[in-house]
Write an enzyme that holds these catalytic residues in place. Structure first.
Site, PDB file in Angstrom:
ATOM      1  N   SER A   1     -98.563 -18.817 -20.599  1.00 58.67           N
ATOM      2  CA  SER A   1     -98.169 -19.174 -19.234  1.00 58.67           C
ATOM      3  C   SER A   1     -96.717 -18.776 -19.027  1.00 58.67           C
ATOM      4  O   SER A   1     -95.855 -19.084 -19.857  1.00 58.67           O
ATOM      5  CB  SER A   1     -98.321 -20.679 -19.017  1.00 58.67           C
ATOM      6  OG  SER A   1     -99.657 -21.083 -19.212  1.00 58.67           O
TER       7      SER A   1
ATOM      8  N   CYS B   1    -101.831 -28.705 -17.347  1.00 61.77           N
ATOM      9  CA  CYS B   1    -101.694 -27.588 -18.280  1.00 61.77           C
ATOM     10  C   CYS B   1    -101.550 -28.140 -19.691  1.00 61.77           C
ATOM     11  O   CYS B   1    -100.760 -29.053 -19.932  1.00 61.77           O
ATOM     12  CB  CYS B   1    -100.482 -26.719 -17.936  1.00 61.77           C
ATOM     13  SG  CYS B   1    -100.298 -25.277 -19.038  1.00 61.77           S
TER      14      CYS B   1
ATOM     15  N   ASP C   1    -104.728 -25.107 -16.163  1.00 60.79           N
ATOM     16  CA  ASP C   1    -104.398 -23.960 -17.008  1.00 60.79           C
ATOM     17  C   ASP C   1    -104.418 -24.515 -18.431  1.00 60.79           C
ATOM     18  O   ASP C   1    -103.409 -25.004 -18.932  1.00 60.79           O
ATOM     19  CB  ASP C   1    -103.019 -23.411 -16.634  1.00 60.79           C
ATOM     20  CG  ASP C   1    -102.644 -22.159 -17.419  1.00 60.79           C
ATOM     21  OD1 ASP C   1    -103.459 -21.713 -18.246  1.00 60.79           O
ATOM     22  OD2 ASP C   1    -101.528 -21.648 -17.219  1.00 60.79           O
TER      23      ASP C   1
ATOM     24  N   TRP D   1    -106.197 -24.792 -22.622  1.00 64.51           N
ATOM     25  CA  TRP D   1    -106.702 -24.034 -23.767  1.00 64.51           C
ATOM     26  C   TRP D   1    -107.295 -25.006 -24.769  1.00 64.51           C
ATOM     27  O   TRP D   1    -106.987 -26.200 -24.758  1.00 64.51           O
ATOM     28  CB  TRP D   1    -105.578 -23.212 -24.402  1.00 64.51           C
ATOM     29  CG  TRP D   1    -104.394 -24.026 -24.818  1.00 64.51           C
ATOM     30  CD1 TRP D   1    -104.232 -24.724 -25.971  1.00 64.51           C
ATOM     31  CD2 TRP D   1    -103.185 -24.236 -24.061  1.00 64.51           C
ATOM     32  NE1 TRP D   1    -103.010 -25.351 -26.002  1.00 64.51           N
ATOM     33  CE2 TRP D   1    -102.345 -25.072 -24.839  1.00 64.51           C
ATOM     34  CE3 TRP D   1    -102.733 -23.800 -22.814  1.00 64.51           C
ATOM     35  CZ2 TRP D   1    -101.090 -25.470 -24.401  1.00 64.51           C
ATOM     36  CZ3 TRP D   1    -101.484 -24.202 -22.397  1.00 64.51           C
ATOM     37  CH2 TRP D   1    -100.675 -25.016 -23.179  1.00 64.51           C
TER      38      TRP D   1
END
Length: 694
Positions: free
Chosen positions: A453, A646, A691, A693
């Site tokens: 990012s 995020c 966003d 992971w």
């Protein structure tokens, strides 16, 4: 008058050629002169003047099985390749793999009954197709999908038999939606699915075992459907590798890690993208943790003059290099150390085999720059390598490990081995010089760019991209090796060189910092930009709530930086609330001083809510802080605030989603189910963005 017309025509032709040259950034001419270089610059070779008719390709090459893949990071492409090789070696199928973006699909209604199509599809982000699968996905799921001959038929695909496997992550709401939606559409259109559509789960860490468990019953069903006879699997190379001992590895036609011909010739030019990186100077790098046991890097990457642009919230891709220590280990166990600079030419054994990197090259360049040699080992690969064992005892052990899920877990997975480490362990250092090198080119992924990012605002610094990255180092009790993040340790090495840091890495890693032929000298890193849908509202007066613990704060630094700048420019900026968490306020409080400045710039419209997990007897995380501020969060959401998350998908992001639904339920006096539906509606409308992971 005729003379004037001729002159006009000359001018028009010149303008047309100039326009083509400008908008293709010179790549049109590159296609004519060097189609191989063009394939690496602009994408897959299927677009370089080759037929986009898959039926023609099957007929031309004598294939009866095509394995299509939709892949973002290379894993789906790897599974597609494995299916193609297994179909050929075990069942005598004439197989090929195919990138979904290389072909058109209007003629699937003419797909022959005696052939089979396989679809290996990864789900990306929030249920989206991978970049190379977008056109296919939109086509096959269209309400008015139309085929070449049977457009009026409600079931035009009755001659298409297909197999499907999906790659997903159960921590995301739209788990494996690609394979589910594509299967649903194909079935509705009359296609015949062979066996069950398989689903691999990266979130549970079972992707490999899910794949292995799915494919055996699939092969049985396909063998019955196509009257195939299984035979003893024999390794049949997909690539031919020819050594050229008389060729100097420093010859200027030999690729030593350059991604394409323009880079090889020192004339790198755009457009820069996922096939053609920009070699960017690192303008600044610094350590932003005060913890001697851990590193977190802040880097400023200069993209001035590259024509690369980004908008706040986008990602930057860093192209990594394998550590010299790992490259040395890999070459040594294969008994190739003395041949590391031997020039080799690699070509496909048939027209459909796509070599994943340019050649001629060297063993060292392949291992250092091209293959994911540090990736976890797959059980199927252990089975495949057994036949090339140094002796019968090792072969028996390899076969046992490859066939036994629990034995594999105990001897390989739990020990965090990469392939070279495992081969050392299982043979006690005896060299594996019977393995054909081509098998590694086929079985190991091409090394993939890693996405970060962007932690800066394009409004504030359009030519410099900031990244914030924790240097990965994973230790597992009982495991003989520490797993070192490939890319973050490469970035750490760049930072150390930039600062003249004499301290070596404690694990002895070393990197080719200056790149192939020293072309990266001066602290450069290969990058490209990937655009994202993770964006601030277009109206800066809209309130926003951001949740970003650890380096999950990276894009929010960019968001807050942008809003602070807008406030300084006199714009009306809405409430900007950031929930940030870390271990403690002294060691890993990222950008601590900057937040104070932004608070001042935004005249009280910015609020930072912190959670320090190790500063109290009871651990406190951002999730707890959200509950504490439930009243204000609900009020802001009623004002149409945008909500952003995020960070870690598996735990934090999922919990935040549930907490937000609970806050809405409690504060608005509605059921928990209704709260969950409101959050789903926020997601669908772009008011809730992630966003994350795994």
């Amino acid at each position: 008058m005729a003379q004037l017309d001729t002159l006009d025509m000359i001018v028009l032709v010149a303008l047309l050629l100039g326009t083509v040259a400008y908008f293709t950034k010179g790549t049109y001419w590159a296609v004519q002169k060097d189609p191989y270089a063009s394939a690496f610059t602009n994408g897959s070779a299927g677009k370089q003047g080759k037929s986009r008719n898959i039926l023609e390709k099957l007929d031309e090459t004598g294939k009866n099985c095509v394995v299509f893949y939709g892949s973002q990071t290379g894993t789906a492409e790897d599974y597609a390749s494995r299916l193609a090789k297994e179909g050929s070696s075990r069942f005598g199928l004439k197989t090929m793999t195919a990138d979904l973006e290389d072909y058109d699909y209007e003629n699937l209604d003419q797909f022959p009954e005696d052939k089979v199509a396989m679809f290996v599809l990864a789900t990306y982000g929030e249920g989206e197709p991978t970049d190379n699968a977008v056109e296919f996905y939109e086509f096959i799921n269209s309400d008015d999908v139309s085929f070449s001959e049977k457009s009026s038929d409600e079931t035009p695909l009755t001659t298409l038999q297909y197999v499907g496997f999906g790659l997903g992550n159960n921590t995301y709401e739209h788990y494996n939606s690609m394979i589910r939606n594509v299967s649903k559409s194909l079935d509705k259109l009359g296609a015949k699915r062979v066996g069950q559509a398989g689903e691999g789960d990266d979130g549970a860490g079972t992707m490999e075992e899910d794949f292995l468990a799915w494919k055996e019953p699939m092969w049985a069903a396909l063998a019955e459907a196509m009257s195939l006879e299984e035979r003893e699997a024999v390794y049949e190379p997909v690539f031919e590798l020819t050594e050229k001992p008389d060729m100097d590895h420093e010859d200027d036609t030999v690729y030593l890690g350059e991604p394409n011909k323009n880079h090889l010739e020192g004339q790198s030019k755009g457009p820069y993208n996922a096939h053609n990186p920009f070699i960017a100077p690192i303008a600044e790098s610094k350590e932003i943790f005060n913890d001697k046991a851990r590193n977190c890097l802040h880097m400023e990457i200069n993209v001035a003059g590259s024509n690369l642009s980004y908008t706040t919230g986008d990602h930057i891709a860093v192209w990594p290099t394998n550590a010299g220590k790992e490259a040395d280990r890999f070459l040594d166990i294969l008994n190739l150390t003395d041949k590391r600079n031997t020039v080799v030419a690699v070509k496909g054994m048939d027209a459909t085999a796509k070599v994943p990197f340019p050649s001629p090259t060297t063993y060292d360049a392949i291992v250092r720059y091209q293959l994911e040699i540090c990736a976890p080992v797959s059980r199927q690969f252990v089975s495949q390598l057994a036949q090339f064992s140094p002796n019968d005892a090792i072969k028996a052990e390899m076969t046992k490990i490859g066939n036994d899920k629990d034995e594999f877990s105990k001897q390989v997975a739990e020990k965090n081995y990469n392939i070279a480490q495992f081969l050392y362990y299982i043979s006690n250092g005896e060299k594996w010089d019977k393995i054909p090198f081509s098998i590694f080119i086929e079985a190991l992924h091409k090394i993939q760019p890693r996405y970060y990012s962007i932690s800066s605002s394009s409004l504030v610094q359009k030519d410099k991209i900031s990244i914030t990255a924790v240097v990965e180092s994973v230790e597992k009790p009982g495991a003989p090796h520490v797993v070192k993040g490939v890319t973050t340790n490469y970035l750490l090495a760049l930072k150390q060189k930039q600062h003249g840091d004499p301290s070596p890495d404690p694990h002895g890693l070393n990197y080719a910092i200056t790149g192939p032929r020293n072309k990266y000298d001066g602290i450069h890193v290969p990058v490209h930009v990937r655009h994202s849908n993770f964006k601030l509202p277009s109206d800066p007066s809209k309130p926003i709530i951001m949740v970003g613990p650890g380096t999950g704060v990276a894009p929010f630094r960019g968001f807050v930086q942008e809003r602070a700048q807008q406030a300084k420019m006199g714009e009306d900026v809405g409430k900007t609330m950031l929930f940030f968490g870390c271990r403690n306020s002294s060691d890993d409080f990222l950008y601590k001083e900057e937040w104070e400045q932004y608070k001042s710039d935004m005249s009280g419209q910015f609020e930072l809510v912190t959670a320090f997990s190790r500063e109290s007897a009871q651990k406190v995380y951002v999730q707890h802080r959200l509950k504490e501020r439930a009243e204000e969060i609900n009020e802001l959401l009623l004002q149409k605030a945008y909500f952003y998350v995020c960070g870690d998908a598996a735990n934090m992001a999922r919990e935040v989603n549930d907490i937000l639904a609970g806050i809405i339920s409690e504060k608005r006096g509605v059921s928990k189910q209704k709260g969950e539906e409101i959050v789903k509606g926020m997601r669908a409308g772009g008011q809730y963005q992630e966003d994350v992971w795994s």
